[in-house]
Scaffold this motif. Structure first.
Motif, PDB file in Angstrom:
ATOM      1  N   ARG A  38      88.876  26.859 -57.687  1.00  0.00           N
ATOM      2  CA  ARG A  38      90.303  26.651 -58.190  1.00  0.00           C
ATOM      3  C   ARG A  38      90.205  26.226 -59.444  1.00  0.00           C
ATOM      4  N   ALA A  39      89.154  25.373 -60.069  1.00  0.00           N
ATOM      5  CA  ALA A  39      89.125  24.837 -61.255  1.00  0.00           C
ATOM      6  C   ALA A  39      89.206  25.763 -62.222  1.00  0.00           C
ATOM      7  N   LEU A  40      88.775  27.209 -61.984  1.00  0.00           N
ATOM      8  CA  LEU A  40      88.700  28.351 -63.077  1.00  0.00           C
ATOM      9  C   LEU A  40      90.366  29.031 -63.059  1.00  0.00           C
ATOM     10  N   LEU A  41      91.029  28.519 -62.140  1.00  0.00           N
ATOM     11  CA  LEU A  41      92.507  29.090 -62.141  1.00  0.00           C
ATOM     12  C   LEU A  41      93.709  28.209 -62.622  1.00  0.00           C
ATOM     13  N   PRO A  42      94.725  28.795 -62.894  1.00  0.00           N
ATOM     14  CA  PRO A  42      96.028  27.938 -63.313  1.00  0.00           C
ATOM     15  C   PRO A  42      96.352  27.057 -61.999  1.00  0.00           C
ATOM     16  N   PRO A  43      96.466  25.629 -62.292  1.00  0.00           N
ATOM     17  CA  PRO A  43      96.558  24.715 -61.443  1.00  0.00           C
ATOM     18  C   PRO A  43      97.872  25.018 -60.311  1.00  0.00           C
ATOM     19  N   GLU A  44      98.855  25.735 -60.944  1.00  0.00           N
ATOM     20  CA  GLU A  44     100.118  25.845 -59.860  1.00  0.00           C
ATOM     21  C   GLU A  44      99.994  26.978 -59.144  1.00  0.00           C
TER      22      GLU A  44
END
Length: 61
Positions: A38-44
């Motif tokens: 998830r750190a590589l994806l947009p946080p929202e």
């Protein structure tokens, strides 16, 4: 060695499990889900979010 695919590829967030999200290719739904930190994806992001992948970056659609 597996070839790197720099996209573009469209994904849907199929499932979120802790620090990982499982992405489904929209053009090839029969393909295995792709597990991405998830750190590589947009946080929202949320389950059902559409993502565009290109040149090793993910953006919400």
């Amino acid at each position: 060695m597996e070839d790197m695919n720099f996209g573009p590829i469209e994904y849907t967030v199929a499932r979120i499990d802790g620090d990982y999200a499982y992405l489904q290719q929209t053009e090839h739904p029969q393909e295995e889900l792709k597990c991405v930190a998830r750190a590589l994806l947009p946080p929202e992001i949320a389950e059902g979010t559409m993502l565009h992948y290109e040149m090793m970056e993910y953006h919400m659609v």
